[in-house]
Design a protein around this motif. Structure first.
Motif, PDB file in Angstrom:
ATOM      1  N   VAL A   1      44.919  14.589  37.875  1.00 27.23           N
ATOM      2  CA  VAL A   1      45.953  13.757  37.395  1.00 27.23           C
ATOM      3  C   VAL A   1      46.673  14.212  35.894  1.00 27.23           C
ATOM      4  O   VAL A   1      45.801  14.543  35.176  1.00 27.23           O
ATOM      5  N   ASP A   2      47.917  14.165  35.837  1.00 26.86           N
ATOM      6  CA  ASP A   2      48.597  14.783  34.636  1.00 26.86           C
ATOM      7  C   ASP A   2      48.671  13.902  33.765  1.00 26.86           C
ATOM      8  O   ASP A   2      48.853  12.644  33.745  1.00 26.86           O
ATOM      9  N   SER A   3      48.581  14.187  32.317  1.00 23.73           N
ATOM     10  CA  SER A   3      48.813  13.721  31.024  1.00 23.73           C
ATOM     11  C   SER A   3      48.175  12.230  31.049  1.00 23.73           C
ATOM     12  O   SER A   3      48.718  10.986  31.158  1.00 23.73           O
ATOM     13  N   VAL A   4      46.918  12.404  30.848  1.00 24.25           N
ATOM     14  CA  VAL A   4      45.872  11.238  31.036  1.00 24.25           C
ATOM     15  C   VAL A   4      45.611  10.880  29.362  1.00 24.25           C
ATOM     16  O   VAL A   4      45.101  11.939  28.610  1.00 24.25           O
ATOM     17  N   ARG A   5      46.029   9.395  29.135  1.00 20.34           N
ATOM     18  CA  ARG A   5      45.330   9.208  27.872  1.00 20.34           C
ATOM     19  C   ARG A   5      44.391   7.932  27.919  1.00 20.34           C
ATOM     20  O   ARG A   5      44.584   7.053  28.669  1.00 20.34           O
ATOM     21  N   ALA A   6      43.321   8.012  26.913  1.00 19.73           N
ATOM     22  CA  ALA A   6      42.325   7.241  27.028  1.00 19.73           C
ATOM     23  C   ALA A   6      42.018   6.486  25.549  1.00 19.73           C
ATOM     24  O   ALA A   6      42.361   7.312  24.447  1.00 19.73           O
ATOM     25  N   GLU A   7      41.909   5.428  25.592  1.00 19.43           N
ATOM     26  CA  GLU A   7      41.311   4.650  24.309  1.00 19.43           C
ATOM     27  C   GLU A   7      39.850   4.468  24.516  1.00 19.43           C
ATOM     28  O   GLU A   7      39.080   4.257  25.238  1.00 19.43           O
TER      29      GLU A   7
ATOM     30  N   LEU B   1      27.300   6.455  32.395  1.00 17.20           N
ATOM     31  CA  LEU B   1      28.033   7.565  33.217  1.00 17.20           C
ATOM     32  C   LEU B   1      28.781   8.325  32.242  1.00 17.20           C
ATOM     33  O   LEU B   1      29.325   7.516  31.395  1.00 17.20           O
ATOM     34  N   PRO B   2      29.216   9.587  32.226  1.00 14.70           N
ATOM     35  CA  PRO B   2      30.438  10.351  31.365  1.00 14.70           C
ATOM     36  C   PRO B   2      31.651  10.166  32.307  1.00 14.70           C
ATOM     37  O   PRO B   2      31.792  10.051  33.517  1.00 14.70           O
ATOM     38  N   GLY B   3      32.629  10.345  31.584  1.00 16.04           N
ATOM     39  CA  GLY B   3      33.801  10.475  32.219  1.00 16.04           C
ATOM     40  C   GLY B   3      35.140   9.408  31.771  1.00 16.04           C
ATOM     41  O   GLY B   3      34.963   8.550  30.967  1.00 16.04           O
ATOM     42  N   LEU B   4      36.196   9.849  32.199  1.00 18.47           N
ATOM     43  CA  LEU B   4      37.398   8.776  31.712  1.00 18.47           C
ATOM     44  C   LEU B   4      37.536   7.825  32.758  1.00 18.47           C
ATOM     45  O   LEU B   4      38.222   7.659  33.780  1.00 18.47           O
ATOM     46  N   GLN B   5      36.799   6.873  32.663  1.00 23.83           N
ATOM     47  CA  GLN B   5      36.916   5.380  33.211  1.00 23.83           C
ATOM     48  C   GLN B   5      36.205   4.579  32.470  1.00 23.83           C
ATOM     49  O   GLN B   5      35.402   4.714  31.626  1.00 23.83           O
ATOM     50  N   PRO B   6      36.932   3.350  32.391  1.00 26.05           N
ATOM     51  CA  PRO B   6      36.474   2.279  31.538  1.00 26.05           C
ATOM     52  C   PRO B   6      35.013   2.031  31.551  1.00 26.05           C
ATOM     53  O   PRO B   6      34.423   1.860  32.663  1.00 26.05           O
TER      54      PRO B   6
END
Length: 455
Positions: free
Chosen positions: A17-23, A377-382
């Motif tokens: 997915v493009d342009s992903v922002r995480a807090e 776990l690692p990665g871009l998910q809350p």
């Protein structure tokens, strides 16, 4: 709270997915993500395509010394390689091991591994005498590895290994003296003491202690029921399993069972077990590991380097086992090549393609390795650690690839950015704190080459 913005990122169930922002919170855990949004001024910006960072489920840090040095013996084997490994182990001191492990862990980080299960058995002085006094106490070697991991910004699961015999019915050899304890009770007591010391001195997000049995060759059967009943239920347990046909033959002769069958007899084949290699299994072994929902840690580049064989990864997965990946003796430190070798091994065995699609390869490299270590776990998910490895999709190796198929084309050379806990850990092969791992490795290996050997 901090922010991180990825030019593109692979998200579970969604693909790239493009342009992903995480807090990201202060503990390095993702609290929220949005896609299709611009970066904010203070964000850490990650170019390329970001994937969950890899979790190395099997490592012997000091084996890195052997890379490129064991290929001049003609028709060699695992067993002749092992003699050179013993010589390297005999040269280690706590200070030297900390220096070497810092370099090895830094190499892992810059290539995309942000967690490691260190299968550690170099416990004592070369003659088997426990460390003490000015060396930092009986856990001197273990704490050296813990400090190395913190220095390198890698999440360490220290697998303190029970190693009581030199083979089935055989005492420890002179070279193995520093690996052993006086018995299973002594190992359990030392393990508990180590857990207390590490819990006191290190954050569990950075360093934790779990357990390993070297192998059925290294742990007599009479110790297995003691371990099954006494080992704390909340910690992972790893073991080298059926790496060599000779191990299977010796176990069958002594017990009437395969190594997997022997572990099952004593209630050790469960979901907390990680069986490393599992190269030479019977159909019954595969069924037992699958029914127990064990993790099987494949180390494809090591198994190829040593001529061990190709383990039945797809059959184990289909039976219910989880497949994870490790670098073992570090003939290669590259999660992308381990992923590719897992799929290629099945292709070579079967003559067919598509056993492990890219999403399954990333799961083996990332999630399964973290689960085998008892880690988040690692990665871009809350709820996950914000641990990422981002690759350049337009390098000589990757240009033209579909972004969700980069697992089949990228290598560690293409890793542009590594993030640990939402913080920059490495860019283009250079560690953010330690610099070039090659320089660190050169200095440490030179010292080992000139160190006196153990008794």
């Amino acid at each position: 709270m901090s922010g991180l913005w990825c030019e593109a990122a692979w998200l579970p169930g969604r693909g790239v997915v493009d342009s992903v922002r995480a807090e990201v919170d202060e503990a390095g855990i993702v609290t929220s993500i949005r896609s299709g949004v611009p970066a904010e001024a203070a964000d850490l910006r990650v170019a390329g395509v970001a994937f969950p960072a890899a979790s190395n489920a099997h490592s012997h840090a000091f084996h890195r010394v052997l890379r490129g040095r064991t290929h001049n013996m003609g028709v060699g084997s695992f067993w002749t390689w092992r003699e050179q490994m013993y010589r390297a182990a005999g040269a280690l001191t706590p200070d030297l091991y900390e220096e070497l492990a810092t370099a090895v862990f830094a190499e892992m980080v810059v290539t995309g591994w942000t967690g490691v299960a260190e299968f550690h058995y170099v416990h004592h002085q070369p003659d088997g005498t426990p460390y003490g006094g000015n060396t930092g106490g009986q856990h001197a070697m273990e704490l050296a590895l813990a400090r190395a991991a913190v220095n390198a910004r890698i999440r360490l699961t220290l697998l303190d290994t029970c190693y009581l015999a030199g083979g089935i019915g055989q005492p420890l050899s002179r070279e193995q003296a520093r690996f052993g304890d006086a018995g299973v009770e002594a190992w359990l007591q030392r393990l508990q003491s180590l857990r207390e010391v590490v819990a006191r001195d290190f954050s569990p997000d950075h360093v934790s202690v779990a357990a390993a049995l070297h192998s059925v060759r290294g742990v007599p059967e009479e110790a297995l029921p003691v371990i099954a009943s006494r080992l704390p239920e909340d910690i992972p347990l790893h073991i080298h399993l059926s790496e060599q046909p000779a191990e299977n033959e010796a176990c069958l002769q002594a017990t009437g069972l395969t190594p997997t069958g022997l572990l099952h007899r004593h209630g050790l084949v469960t979901s907390r077990l990680s069986a490393v290699h599992a190269t030479h299994l019977t159909e019954s072994d595969i069924a037992l590991l699958g029914a127990g929902h064990a993790t099987v840690v494949m180390c494809p580049t090591t198994e190829a380097d040593l001529g061990d064989g190709i383990g039945p990864a797809a059959a184990l997965r289909d039976a219910g086992a989880r497949i994870a990946l490790g670098t073992d003796q570090h003939a290669v430190v590259d999660p992308w090549l381990e992923m590719r070798a897992l799929e290629h091994g099945e292709r070579l065995r079967s003559g067919q393609r598509g056993w492990f699609p890219p999403e399954a390869l990333h799961e083996a490299a990332s999630d399964a390795g973290a689960i085998s270590q008892g880690r988040r776990l690692p990665g871009l998910q809350p709820g996950r650690y914000c641990d990422l490895m981002a690759v350049d999709p337009a390098s000589l190796r990757t240009v033209g690839s579909q972004r969700d198929q980069l697992a089949l084309t990228a290598t560690a050379q293409d890793v542009a950015t590594v993030v640990v806990g939402g913080r920059l850990a490495a860019r283009k092969g250079i560690h953010a704190v330690l610099g070039d791992p090659a320089s660190l490795l050169a200095a440490a290996i030179a010292k080992i080459d000139t160190a006196p050997e153990g008794p």
